[in-house]
Motif scaffolding. Structure first.
Motif, short mmCIF file in Angstrom:
data_model
loop_
_atom_site.label_atom_id
_atom_site.label_comp_id
_atom_site.label_asym_id
_atom_site.label_seq_id
_atom_site.Cartn_x
_atom_site.Cartn_y
_atom_site.Cartn_z
N LEU B 335 0.95 -1.10 -0.18
CA LEU B 335 0.19 0.11 0.00
C LEU B 335 0.92 1.26 0.07
CD1 LEU B 335 -2.86 1.35 0.40
CD2 LEU B 335 -2.37 1.31 2.72
N LYS B 341 4.54 12.10 3.90
CA LYS B 341 5.05 12.59 5.18
C LYS B 341 4.74 12.25 6.28
CE LYS B 341 6.99 17.01 4.23
NZ LYS B 341 6.36 17.89 3.02
N GLN B 342 3.43 11.71 6.41
CA GLN B 342 2.59 11.34 7.57
C GLN B 342 2.53 9.78 7.53
OE1 GLN B 342 1.62 13.45 9.99
NE2 GLN B 342 2.27 15.11 8.68
N THR B 343 2.52 9.07 6.58
CA THR B 343 2.26 7.78 6.65
C THR B 343 3.21 6.93 5.74
OG1 THR B 343 0.43 7.84 5.27
CG2 THR B 343 -0.30 7.75 7.28
N GLY B 344 3.86 7.39 4.96
CA GLY B 344 4.72 6.87 3.85
C GLY B 344 6.25 6.79 4.34
N LEU B 345 6.70 7.78 4.92
CA LEU B 345 8.37 7.77 5.19
C LEU B 345 8.39 8.00 6.61
CD1 LEU B 345 9.53 9.52 1.88
CD2 LEU B 345 10.07 7.25 2.52
N ILE B 346 9.59 7.77 7.04
CA ILE B 346 10.38 8.20 8.27
C ILE B 346 11.31 9.23 7.73
CG2 ILE B 346 11.38 7.56 10.41
CD1 ILE B 346 10.13 4.76 10.00
#
Lengths: 334, 501
Positions: B335, B341-346
């Protein structure tokens, strides 16, 4: 490599948290040279004692480093020192358990306490501050309850109120000894072992990467298939385990189990972690930084004490220097 | 409002937009997601203060320094999300930020009287002392409106107010609005629902891609024409040709009777009783306007809402209960979320750490990290997706949007998935990188992957999808093939009209 590239790499290195922590340590060391208290700072025993005195805090800081990188905090470590000091003394002195069994029981108890805090955070989604604050109060109460509020030592009170003295178990002296021609305290070796274990977990295990991931961005980590709850349990469990280790060392050094042992130790341990440059926001840092932080705080305390600075001035100076160092550290880039 | 322009970080989101509002009218503001409707009303309400162009109010030019200044002139906004403090009483909520005071002491009695009078005027029977959160959502919305009407509102802006309301509650709201109009109040109403638009509108203004397309009386603007205004752009942008589908390709993902409970808790369901199929080598496009439930569908399929989903789901013929993202990954799903920014990458972590995170179980089977394997894996994807970075140790936050997105895609490819769930994979990505991502999607389907794609960009949807499912209110309202899909047909279905396709 061109000179400009070297310069740029140098600039980048200066900005790294590691370089900043090292610089802070060097500054403190220079302070030590300036205020050397008639040469006391140059004696080997000063450095050896400094390292011994910081060891218990350093052990706590190892566990806290993991929890803080995972985006949490653990306030209960000081209370767990008291609880495990009491538990260890009672099992060895009063109950006559063999040392190995008592140590195992304490490590188990500490881990259980840590996992409980972690469970509150992971399962009930309590804020780490609240969950571990509750554990801090509870563990302190438990320490007082099982010890009856008394220091647990080799002076055992009899039914008629008189004291009889039993022999202090050998394990206390073993932990309190110095090895390697009297050069290194055993508790310092324990600290170094804890450092190594933590470094291994954080840098070499998949679970370590998960710790960084959940601290960096919990939602992104969860959606990447990271077992967030299990990782939280692991972090807090490890912190509890190290608190128990620190409790054993504390008991050995005091030759007794004091239910008041370890009060406010969590604050010094957090200061060590932060001084090293591990971010309280989570996701960044490392246990190498924590070692530098421990040395910095250890030297600071030692320099103040060999110069016979009074307690009031010492506390104020320590507070100020911590703030300055952390502001310095905040400018660091990874 | 004339010649309104606004840029965010150098990207122009509004350009030369105009809007004229008369007393006593309901003015509908229509347009696709991202057309600039919300930006426009935020300028009008004094929330955005940096913009070009001019606003005149009752013939005088005005420029608001803050929302309070707009509110003082009687321009009030009811935002899409409720802004009540649930723990505070209805009375305190009504006066929040505008408390009536004398010598810094609250004048509670005067407040109570004014509030009671207002509620009576609105025909609301509420206990002023009860906490706002104890009322059902519909009534909370009414309290929100009452709050906006306290003092004299001259212009009332409603941003999709019915998205959280039941039919009956919506009716009540419409009655309110009619009464306000009677009193000479001007209403701006943003909606994605065709029925509502034509029921309420006096006039309609359509925005598209941040530009003003037209304003027209509602009775002079047929539905088909309005939809053309909303979508009728040239199909620009060069899309790589899609290869023809292999007929009779087996289904990779099959979903039957799938429902997802609304994670925001506003409605009962975000997705209701939905069935779909993604075949080998196929790109299935999911269209839908805001609140249609398509993002929730992908998250639900991926196991992000354990316990919140119902229905049957099969990946390559094997049953899968979406219990956790880890299970979904193991089953071959991946997915890409719509917000990197919020839910894809650190953001703080390196490219390598981000890239290997989802595949770490495969890359470190015994639990020991294998730095050399990680490096090789990262280097491989940096090259394959042409990610421009100095090294894989670079923090991912230092990359451009397009390269960050390619890191997200690499992270999921590294898990060796069978089905990719892509939610706005080209959002916040420059044209060049967009094109590269389109090419990659073609490559992946050629290799036998299936893709379920959400995109709010119509040209992208039409050019990439082999099949398009249009969602509205958590259901599929149309299924269109590549040949039968038209922008108008998609928009009609997305606004809730059942298509006869």
């Amino acid at each position: 490599m061109k000179r400009s590239e070297l310069m740029q790499q140098g600039r980048q290195w200066i900005r790294s948290p590691f370089a900043r922590a090292l610089l802070a340590l060097i500054c403190i060391a220079i302070l030590g040279v300036i205020f050397n208290a008639d040469g006391a700072f140059y004696k080997w025993s000063t450095h050896r004692d400094m390292f011994r005195q910081i060891s218990v805090f350093g052990i706590l800081a190892c566990g806290l480093t993991v929890v803080i990188i995972a985006g949490g905090i653990d306030l209960s470590v000081g209370s767990l020192v008291g609880l495990n000091a009491v538990l260890f003394s009672m099992l060895t002195i009063h109950c006559g358990w063999p040392a190995a069994a008592a140590i195992a029981a304490c490590l188990l108890a500490g881990t259980a306490a840590g996992v409980s805090s972690g469970g509150l955070v992971a399962k009930f989604r309590l804020q780490p501050f609240i969950a571990t604050l509750a554990m801090m109060v509870f563990a302190r109460g438990l320490a007082k309850w099982i010890s009856g509020g008394q220091k647990v030592s080799s002076a055992v009170q009899q039914a008629d109120g008189a004291y009889s003295y039993v022999e202090t178990p050998a394990i206390f002296n073993a932990l309190n000894a110095r090895i390697w021609h009297d050069n290194v305290a055993v508790v310092s070796v324990v600290f170094l072992v804890c450092l190594a274990v933590t470094a291994l977990i954080l840098a070499r295990l998949r679970w370590g990467r998960y710790v960084y991931a959940i601290g960096g961005n919990e939602e992104a980590a969860r959606l990447s298939g990271v077992p967030v709850k299990a990782t939280q349990l692991l972090a807090y469990g490890l912190c509890g385990l190290f608190s128990a280790v620190a409790g054993l060392c504390q008991a050995a050094q005091e030759l007794q189990g004091d239910p008041e042992a370890g009060v406010s130790y969590e604050l010094t341990a957090i200061a060590i972690v932060v001084m090293g440059g591990t971010s309280l926001a989570g996701g960044r840092g490392g246990v190498g930084l924590t070692l530098l932080g421990a040395l910095t705080i250890g030297y600071l305390e030692k320099i103040l004490s060999i110069n016979a600075v009074g307690e009031a001035a010492r506390l104020m100076l320590t507070g100020t220097i911590i703030v300055v160092a952390v502001i310095f550290q905040k400018g660091a880039k990874r | 409002m004339r010649g309104i322009g606004k840029s965010f970080a150098g990207v122009r989101v509004l350009d030369d937009v105009q809007l004229t509002l008369y007393a006593g009218e309901t003015h509908i503001l229509a347009g696709e997601n991202g057309a600039g409707k919300s930006t426009l009303i935020k300028i009008l309400a004094g929330i955005y203060t940096e913009f070009t162009g001019e606003i005149s109010f009752n013939g005088r030019p005005v420029r608001f320094k803050n929302p309070q200044a707009a509110s003082a002139l009687g321009i009030r906004v009811i935002h899409q999300e409720l802004s009540l403090v649930r723990e505070m009483s209805v009375l305190d909520n009504l006066f929040l930020g505008r408390e009536l005071c004398r010598y810094s002491m609250l004048r509670r009695k005067t407040q109570r009287e004014q509030a009671a009078a207002l509620l009576q005027r609105l025909g609301l029977d509420l206990d002023l002392q009860r906490t706002a959160g104890s009322y059902p959502l519909g009534l909370q919305q009414m309290i929100e409106i009452a709050k906006a009407l306290l003092g004299d509102a001259v212009v009332l802006i409603l941003d999709e107010p019915t998205s959280a309301l039941t039919g009956i509650e919506a009716e009540k709201l419409f009655a309110f609005m009619a009464a306000l109009k009677e009193r000479g109040c001007a209403l701006i109403y943003i909606s994605h629902k065709m029925e509502e638009i034509y029921r309420l509108a006096d006039r309609i203004t359509v925005l598209r891609d941040g530009r003003w397309i037209g304003s027209e009386r509602a009775d002079a603007l047929p539905r088909a024409e309005m939809i053309r205004w909303m979508v009728g752009r040239e199909l620009t942008g060069h899309f790589p040709a899609r290869p023809a589908l292999v007929p009779g390709a087996p289904a990779l993902l099959r979903v039957t009777g799938f429902s997802v409970a609304d994670p925001a808790g506003k409605r009962d369901f975000a997705v209701r009783d939905l069935s779909l199929e993604v075949r080998r080598g196929e790109i299935v496009g999911l269209a839908g306007l805001q609140g249609a439930g398509n993002s929730e569908l992908l998250l639900g399929l991926f196991g992000a809402y354990p316990g919140g989903v119902r229905g049957l789901m099969e990946v390559e013929g094997k049953r899968l209960t979406p219990g956790s993202p880890a299970m979904a990954i193991a089953a071959g799903l991946a997915l890409v979320t719509n917000d990197r920014k919020q839910t894809g990458l650190i953001a703080d972590h390196s490219i390598r750490w981000n890239l290997t995170l989802a595949a770490l179980r495969r890359l470190s089977p015994a639990g020991w990290l294998r730095p050399r394997r990680e490096r090789a894996c990262a280097a491989d994807y940096l090259e394959r997706l042409a990610i421009r970075a100095a090294s894989s140790d670079q923090p991912v936050a230092t990359l451009s949007g397009g390269n960050q997105q390619k890191v997200v895609l690499s992270k999921w490819l590294a898990t060796q998935p069978r089905v990719l769930l892509l939610d706005e994979p080209t959002r916040g990505v420059d044209i060049g990188a967009k094109h590269e991502i389109y090419e990659l999607m073609n490559q992946w389907t050629a290799q036998g992957l299936g893709i379920l794609l959400i995109t709010s960009e119509m040209p992208e949807l039409l050019a990439l999808s082999d099949r398009i499912l249009v969602m509205h209110g958590g259901r599929v309202t149309a299924e269109l093939s590549r040949r039968t899909a038209t922008p108008e047909g998609i928009m009609r279905a997305a606004m809730g009209e059942e298509a006869a396709a």
